[in-house]
Motif scaffolding. Structure first.
Motif, short mmCIF file in Angstrom:
data_model
loop_
_atom_site.label_atom_id
_atom_site.label_comp_id
_atom_site.label_asym_id
_atom_site.label_seq_id
_atom_site.Cartn_x
_atom_site.Cartn_y
_atom_site.Cartn_z
N LEU A 32 51.30 8.18 60.14
CA LEU A 32 50.90 6.77 60.04
C LEU A 32 50.41 6.23 61.37
CD1 LEU A 32 53.64 5.26 57.69
CD2 LEU A 32 51.19 5.47 57.24
N LYS A 33 51.06 6.64 62.44
CA LYS A 33 50.65 6.19 63.78
C LYS A 33 49.23 6.66 64.09
CE LYS A 33 51.98 6.62 68.61
NZ LYS A 33 52.93 7.24 69.55
N HIS A 34 48.87 7.83 63.60
CA HIS A 34 47.55 8.41 63.86
C HIS A 34 46.71 8.43 62.58
CE1 HIS A 34 48.75 9.69 67.87
NE2 HIS A 34 49.90 10.04 67.33
N LYS A 35 46.91 7.41 61.77
CA LYS A 35 46.25 7.34 60.47
C LYS A 35 44.73 7.52 60.57
CE LYS A 35 45.98 4.58 56.33
NZ LYS A 35 46.49 3.43 55.60
N GLU A 36 44.13 6.93 61.57
CA GLU A 36 42.68 7.01 61.70
C GLU A 36 42.22 8.46 61.83
OE1 GLU A 36 39.35 5.57 64.85
OE2 GLU A 36 40.88 4.12 64.28
N TRP A 37 42.93 9.26 62.62
CA TRP A 37 42.54 10.66 62.80
C TRP A 37 42.60 11.42 61.47
CZ3 TRP A 37 44.48 15.64 62.35
CH2 TRP A 37 43.72 16.64 62.97
N PHE A 38 43.67 11.19 60.71
CA PHE A 38 43.83 11.89 59.43
C PHE A 38 42.86 11.36 58.37
CE2 PHE A 38 47.86 12.78 61.52
CZ PHE A 38 47.96 14.14 61.30
N THR A 39 42.60 10.07 58.39
CA THR A 39 41.71 9.46 57.40
C THR A 39 40.27 9.87 57.59
OG1 THR A 39 43.17 7.54 57.26
CG2 THR A 39 40.94 7.25 56.43
N PRO A 47 44.23 21.01 49.55
CA PRO A 47 43.39 20.39 48.52
C PRO A 47 42.44 19.36 49.14
CG PRO A 47 45.71 20.33 47.90
CD PRO A 47 45.65 20.81 49.32
N THR A 48 41.39 19.08 48.43
CA THR A 48 40.41 18.13 48.95
C THR A 48 41.04 16.76 49.11
OG1 THR A 48 39.66 17.64 46.72
CG2 THR A 48 38.46 19.34 47.93
N GLY A 49 40.41 15.96 49.91
CA GLY A 49 40.90 14.61 50.15
C GLY A 49 41.37 14.45 51.58
N GLN A 50 42.03 13.35 51.84
CA GLN A 50 42.49 13.02 53.18
C GLN A 50 43.45 14.09 53.70
OE1 GLN A 50 44.02 9.05 53.71
NE2 GLN A 50 45.45 9.76 55.26
N ASP A 51 43.31 14.39 54.97
CA ASP A 51 44.19 15.36 55.61
C ASP A 51 45.58 14.77 55.77
OD1 ASP A 51 44.88 17.73 56.79
OD2 ASP A 51 43.92 17.29 58.70
N LYS A 52 46.58 15.64 55.86
CA LYS A 52 47.97 15.23 56.04
C LYS A 52 48.60 16.10 57.12
CE LYS A 52 48.79 12.99 51.79
NZ LYS A 52 48.58 11.62 52.27
N LEU A 53 49.50 15.52 57.89
CA LEU A 53 50.18 16.26 58.95
C LEU A 53 50.96 17.44 58.39
CD1 LEU A 53 50.97 16.65 61.86
CD2 LEU A 53 52.66 14.82 61.60
#
Length: 100
Positions: A32-39, A47-53
């Protein structure tokens, strides 16, 4: 190998699961703190879609020890890696404190 990625040492499965759950919660906070990087990136390792830590690490269990490792050839920024290691170290310190 530096031992700053040890999550749990012991033989109690329930305690180990509790520690892993706590660590996963801390990983979510980092994400969540680095949401922009993952988004701003697609998941290349899941799987496709937004990356997750969570897609950047895996757990290893052996002989009563649980550790987390970053996946090989991972492209997590150094700052996020450091925060994961600090979260792990803090969790380990808390376990030592409460065991005393």
């Amino acid at each position: 190998m530096l031992y700053n990625n040890i999550l749990y040492i012991g033989d109690e499965p329930r305690a180990c699961l509790s520690v892993i759950e706590d660590f996963n919660n801390r990983l979510q906070e980092i994400e969540l703190k680095h949401k922009e990087w993952f988004t701003n990136r697609n998941a290349t390792n899941g799987p496709t879609g937004q990356d997750k830590l969570q897609r950047h690490i895996h757990y290893h269990f052996e002989g009563g020890i649980a550790v987390f490792k970053f996946k090989e050839d991972d492209d997590l920024p150094l700052q996020i890696r450091k925060e994961c290691l600090v979260a792990c170290q803090n969790l380990a310190e808390e376990q030592l404190y409460y065991a005393s």
